[in-house]
Enzyme design. Structure first.
Site, short mmCIF file in Angstrom:
data_model
loop_
_atom_site.label_atom_id
_atom_site.label_comp_id
_atom_site.label_asym_id
_atom_site.label_seq_id
_atom_site.Cartn_x
_atom_site.Cartn_y
_atom_site.Cartn_z
N LYS A 216 0.83 -1.22 0.00
CA LYS A 216 0.00 0.00 0.00
C LYS A 216 0.86 1.26 0.00
O LYS A 216 2.01 1.26 0.46
CB LYS A 216 -1.02 -0.04 1.14
CG LYS A 216 -2.12 -1.06 0.76
CD LYS A 216 -3.35 -1.03 1.58
CE LYS A 216 -4.34 -2.05 0.96
NZ LYS A 216 -5.31 -2.54 1.92
N ARG A 252 -3.15 -10.21 4.81
CA ARG A 252 -3.60 -10.25 3.41
C ARG A 252 -2.48 -9.66 2.56
O ARG A 252 -2.19 -8.47 2.68
CB ARG A 252 -4.89 -9.43 3.28
CG ARG A 252 -5.50 -9.46 1.88
CD ARG A 252 -6.77 -8.59 1.84
NE ARG A 252 -7.39 -8.62 0.53
CZ ARG A 252 -7.00 -7.87 -0.50
NH1 ARG A 252 -6.00 -7.03 -0.38
NH2 ARG A 252 -7.63 -7.96 -1.66
N1 HH2 Z 1 -7.39 -4.10 0.59
C1 HH2 Z 1 -7.75 -4.10 -0.71
C2 HH2 Z 1 -8.83 -4.85 -1.16
N2 HH2 Z 1 -9.53 -5.63 -0.32
N3 HH2 Z 1 -9.86 -6.48 1.86
C3 HH2 Z 1 -9.53 -6.51 3.15
N4 HH2 Z 1 -10.21 -7.30 4.01
N5 HH2 Z 1 -8.49 -5.77 3.66
C4 HH2 Z 1 -7.75 -4.95 2.85
O1 HH2 Z 1 -6.83 -4.27 3.37
C5 HH2 Z 1 -8.08 -4.89 1.46
C6 HH2 Z 1 -9.17 -5.68 0.99
C7 HH2 Z 1 -6.96 -3.25 -1.66
O2 HH2 Z 1 -5.86 -3.96 -2.13
P1 HH2 Z 1 -5.85 -4.77 -3.51
O3 HH2 Z 1 -6.88 -5.85 -3.51
O4 HH2 Z 1 -4.48 -5.22 -3.80
O5 HH2 Z 1 -6.17 -3.64 -4.58
P2 HH2 Z 1 -7.46 -3.21 -5.39
O6 HH2 Z 1 -8.53 -2.88 -4.44
O7 HH2 Z 1 -6.98 -2.03 -6.19
O8 HH2 Z 1 -7.86 -4.37 -6.27
#
Ligand code: HH2
Length: 271
Positions: A216, A252
């Site tokens: 992040k 995660r």
């Molecule tokens: N962060 C993201 C998405 N889903 N779910 C939980 N429970 N906790 C988190 O910190 C979290 C999440 C964002 O990260 P990422 O999936 O890599 O990116 P994007 O939302 O751009 O697909």
């Protein structure tokens, strides 16, 4: 799902992230092809992930929502090929969750904490699967504009406690539920680190805590780039180990091998 979430995911457990999206903040496009997403998920499980989190909608700052048909088009071909392996579905839509559960998903990861789709609680309650409730201030399109709290940790804790009660009132067993402060979801760099620093105030709610600090932008900003949109793998691992030490149960992450190795060493040193 006979086990409580604590039994199913001992501390520390790693959740691998597979975004089947063109626009996710750190791996957008990399796993947009279903074959690539399936291969990435299998690799992560081989590297020691306890579960892989499949998502068809980016929630990065500024992201636009996708409709249910597009989200299904993205995730269903991946879920079909992953039947029989441990999968979580990263969605706030009841229809997407329902289809994913039919295809064997065992956890629903809802970044809106059951506020996005009024039909989702019923889908989770009826199936008995695990549920992650996450805190977010605002909504992805605008959440990073000017996040403000009087006290970020007590406000996040109060929100998660309220959403936990709402989930239980909707018929979801408490021992299926984990909580997540939502690193980067309407939070400054300082808010994010304070949430980890004072994680004991969230574990005091009595549910396993999930932390998703992986890659992040706060990590890149911490290291001196004010315009960073991502953080490095090494910084991600440092944040994950610190979160584990402060009581987090599920980490995660995008880079599974590095986190599994670091957490194994941290666990041996801290046990
Ligand atoms: N962060 C993201 C998405 N889903 N779910 C939980 N429970 N906790 C988190 O910190 C979290 C999440 C964002 O990260 P990422 O999936 O890599 O990116 P994007 O939302 O751009 O697909």
């Amino acid at each position: 799902m006979t086990k409580s979430i604590e039994q199913r995911f001992p501390r520390p457990s790693v959740m691998g992230v597979v975004n089947v999206t063109p626009d996710s903040f750190s791996d957008g496009g990399v796993n947009f092809d279903p074959e690539d997403a399936v291969a990435a998920a299998r690799r992560m499980l081989g590297e020691g992930a306890a579960i892989v989190d499949i998502g068809g909608e980016s929630t990065r700052p500024g992201a636009e929502a996708v409709d249910v048909d597009e989200e299904l088009r993205r995730v269903v071909p991946v879920l079909e090929q992953l039947e029989g392996v441990p999968v979580s579905i990263d969605t706030s839509k009841a229809e997407v969750a329902r289809r994913a559960l039919e295809l064997g998903a065992e956890l629903v990861n809802d970044v809106t904490a059951l506020r996005g789709d009024p039909a989702l609680a019923e889908v989770v309650a009826a199936s008995g699967v695990y549920l992650c409730l996450m805190h977010m201030q605002g909504e992805p399109r605008t959440m990073q504009a000017d996040p403000r709290y009087d006290d970020v940790v007590s406000e996040v804790a109060a929100f998660l406690e309220e959403r936990l009660r709402a989930a239980v009132d909707a018929g979801i067993a408490e021992d299926r539920i984990c909580l997540d402060p939502g690193i980067g979801f309407g939070k400054t760099v300082e808010h994010n680190f304070e949430l980890v620093r004072r994680l004991d105030e969230l574990t005091a709610l009595g549910r396993p805590v999930v932390i998703g600090f992986s890659r992040k932008s706060s990590l890149g900003k911490l290291l001196g780039d004010p315009n960073a949109t991502t953080g490095s793998v090494a910084a991600s691992v440092g944040a994950a180990v610190a979160a584990y030490e402060r009581g987090a149960t599920i980490l995660r992450v995008h880079d599974v091998r590095e986190h599994v190795e670091a957490l194994a060493a941290a666990q041996a040193a801290l046990a």
